[in-house]
Design a protein around this motif. Structure first.
Motif, PDB file in Angstrom:
ATOM      1  N   TYR A   1     -13.559  18.265   7.082  1.00  0.00           N
ATOM      2  CA  TYR A   1     -12.705  19.449   7.091  1.00  0.00           C
ATOM      3  C   TYR A   1     -13.524  20.652   6.630  1.00  0.00           C
ATOM      4  O   TYR A   1     -14.568  20.497   5.983  1.00  0.00           O
ATOM      5  CB  TYR A   1     -11.498  19.275   6.157  1.00  0.00           C
ATOM      6  N   ALA A   2     -13.031  21.844   6.948  1.00  0.00           N
ATOM      7  CA  ALA A   2     -13.674  23.076   6.488  1.00  0.00           C
ATOM      8  C   ALA A   2     -12.670  23.880   5.671  1.00  0.00           C
ATOM      9  O   ALA A   2     -11.518  24.043   6.081  1.00  0.00           O
ATOM     10  CB  ALA A   2     -14.181  23.897   7.669  1.00  0.00           C
ATOM     11  N   LEU A   3     -13.111  24.370   4.503  1.00  0.00           N
ATOM     12  CA  LEU A   3     -12.263  25.140   3.608  1.00  0.00           C
ATOM     13  C   LEU A   3     -12.962  26.445   3.245  1.00  0.00           C
ATOM     14  O   LEU A   3     -14.177  26.565   3.378  1.00  0.00           O
ATOM     15  CB  LEU A   3     -11.978  24.342   2.327  1.00  0.00           C
ATOM     16  N   THR A   4     -12.208  27.418   2.770  1.00  0.00           N
ATOM     17  CA  THR A   4     -12.756  28.700   2.356  1.00  0.00           C
ATOM     18  C   THR A   4     -12.806  28.773   0.830  1.00  0.00           C
ATOM     19  O   THR A   4     -11.825  28.457   0.161  1.00  0.00           O
ATOM     20  CB  THR A   4     -11.908  29.863   2.886  1.00  0.00           C
ATOM     21  N   ALA A   5     -13.947  29.193   0.292  1.00  0.00           N
ATOM     22  CA  ALA A   5     -14.115  29.340  -1.155  1.00  0.00           C
ATOM     23  C   ALA A   5     -13.969  30.806  -1.552  1.00  0.00           C
ATOM     24  O   ALA A   5     -14.232  31.702  -0.758  1.00  0.00           O
ATOM     25  CB  ALA A   5     -15.485  28.842  -1.587  1.00  0.00           C
ATOM     26  N   PHE A   6     -13.552  31.018  -2.799  1.00  0.00           N
ATOM     27  CA  PHE A   6     -13.576  32.378  -3.331  1.00  0.00           C
ATOM     28  C   PHE A   6     -13.914  32.322  -4.811  1.00  0.00           C
ATOM     29  O   PHE A   6     -13.834  31.276  -5.451  1.00  0.00           O
ATOM     30  CB  PHE A   6     -12.249  33.102  -3.095  1.00  0.00           C
ATOM     31  N   GLY A   7     -14.301  33.466  -5.363  1.00  0.00           N
ATOM     32  CA  GLY A   7     -14.730  33.505  -6.758  1.00  0.00           C
ATOM     33  C   GLY A   7     -16.234  33.307  -6.880  1.00  0.00           C
ATOM     34  O   GLY A   7     -16.926  33.009  -5.915  1.00  0.00           O
ATOM     35  N   ASP A   8     -16.755  33.491  -8.102  1.00  0.00           N
ATOM     36  CA  ASP A   8     -18.208  33.465  -8.287  1.00  0.00           C
ATOM     37  C   ASP A   8     -18.686  32.399  -9.266  1.00  0.00           C
ATOM     38  O   ASP A   8     -19.837  32.413  -9.678  1.00  0.00           O
ATOM     39  CB  ASP A   8     -18.703  34.839  -8.755  1.00  0.00           C
ATOM     40  N   SER A   9     -17.850  31.431  -9.609  1.00  0.00           N
ATOM     41  CA  SER A   9     -18.285  30.443 -10.597  1.00  0.00           C
ATOM     42  C   SER A   9     -19.339  29.500 -10.039  1.00  0.00           C
ATOM     43  O   SER A   9     -20.109  28.916 -10.795  1.00  0.00           O
ATOM     44  CB  SER A   9     -17.096  29.625 -11.117  1.00  0.00           C
ATOM     45  N   MET A  10     -19.394  29.343  -8.694  1.00  0.00           N
ATOM     46  CA  MET A  10     -20.393  28.458  -8.086  1.00  0.00           C
ATOM     47  C   MET A  10     -21.520  29.232  -7.413  1.00  0.00           C
ATOM     48  O   MET A  10     -22.338  28.664  -6.695  1.00  0.00           O
ATOM     49  CB  MET A  10     -19.720  27.524  -7.090  1.00  0.00           C
ATOM     50  N   SER A  11     -21.549  30.548  -7.623  1.00  0.00           N
ATOM     51  CA  SER A  11     -22.622  31.390  -7.078  1.00  0.00           C
ATOM     52  C   SER A  11     -23.930  31.093  -7.826  1.00  0.00           C
ATOM     53  O   SER A  11     -23.922  30.850  -9.032  1.00  0.00           O
ATOM     54  CB  SER A  11     -22.243  32.862  -7.229  1.00  0.00           C
ATOM     55  N   PRO A  12     -25.079  31.076  -7.137  1.00  0.00           N
ATOM     56  CA  PRO A  12     -25.313  31.472  -5.741  1.00  0.00           C
ATOM     57  C   PRO A  12     -25.236  30.315  -4.740  1.00  0.00           C
ATOM     58  O   PRO A  12     -25.562  30.499  -3.578  1.00  0.00           O
ATOM     59  CB  PRO A  12     -26.738  32.011  -5.799  1.00  0.00           C
TER      60      PRO A  12
END
Length: 228
Positions: free
Chosen positions: A134-145
């Protein structure tokens, strides 16, 4: 027995034991026991829908089990579609945002399912069954970069056993997030962000895992980050 759990059993054919049901959808036996008393979680309904070909909304709320299905299993493009033989079509939940921050409630079910193309060679590379991708959309910066806000993350719902240091989509108290996971003694788990300075890690004991309704939804095996 909770009504949603009764519907999940019905979807499975009504002949599976709780242990067999747990194996079929990639959950722990204790989680199945919890669902029997408290009701099936949204992530559990998503897995059940994918495994048994029914609507996740129906598992949770009743109604029509096969109308307006929320989860569609991956299948090859039909012969009329001009794509390469090495490609398959996978469900893309573009509007279902998986938090890469502190988390906010995401309604996994009841959203339109779109499609993305993914090569079979990519699935083979990561050992992913096309029926679990499946494909999902992420948001936020806790797992950046590693995973930036707005990234498309490809996940394997068939792989929920934790391998230390890998990234998983998790459900924690009704919040859906991408995080590094590490196993701890006596059934505990460490939940770690890539951006550790702003998002300190969390540790849960086996008891807290149950109390806080923590579960692993899927293994994240690939990501497409947006351009800056």
């Amino acid at each position: 027995m909770h009504a949603s759990f009764t519907r999940l059993l019905e979807a499975s054919g009504g002949k599976l034991t709780q242990e067999e049901l747990a194996r079929r959808i990639g959950e722990q036996a204790q989680t199945i026991t919890n669902w029997k008393r408290r009701g099936v979680s949204k992530s559990g309904a998503l897995k059940g829908a994918a495994a048994f070909g029914v609507s996740a909304n129906w598992i949770l709320q009743g109604g029509q089990p096969y109308e307006h299905m929320d989860v569609t299993q991956v299948k090859g493009w039909d012969s009329s579609t001009p794509v390469d033989d090495d490609e398959v079509e996978i469900p893309f939940y573009k509007d279902v945002l998986i938090s890469c921050g502190n988390g906010s409630f995401s309604e996994v079910v009841g959203n339109e399912t779109r499609k993305l193309r993914l090569s079979k060679s990519t699935l083979r590379k990561y050992g992913v069954s096309e029926f679990n991708a499946y494909a999902l959309t992420a948001f936020g910066d806790s797992m950046s970069p590693i995973i930036n806000s707005g990234a498309t993350v490809y996940v394997d719902v068939g792989r929920t056993n934790i391998t230390d240091g890998k990234i998983y989509a998790i459900s924690h108290g009704g919040l859906f997030k991408f995080k590094f996971l590490y196993r701890m003694p006596k059934g505990g788990v460490r939940i770690v962000s890539a951006n550790k300075e702003e998002y300190p890690e969390e540790s849960l004991t086996a008891e807290q895992i149950m109390d806080q309704e923590f579960c692993v939804v899927a293994y994240a095996f690939n990501v497409q980050n947006p351009l800056p």
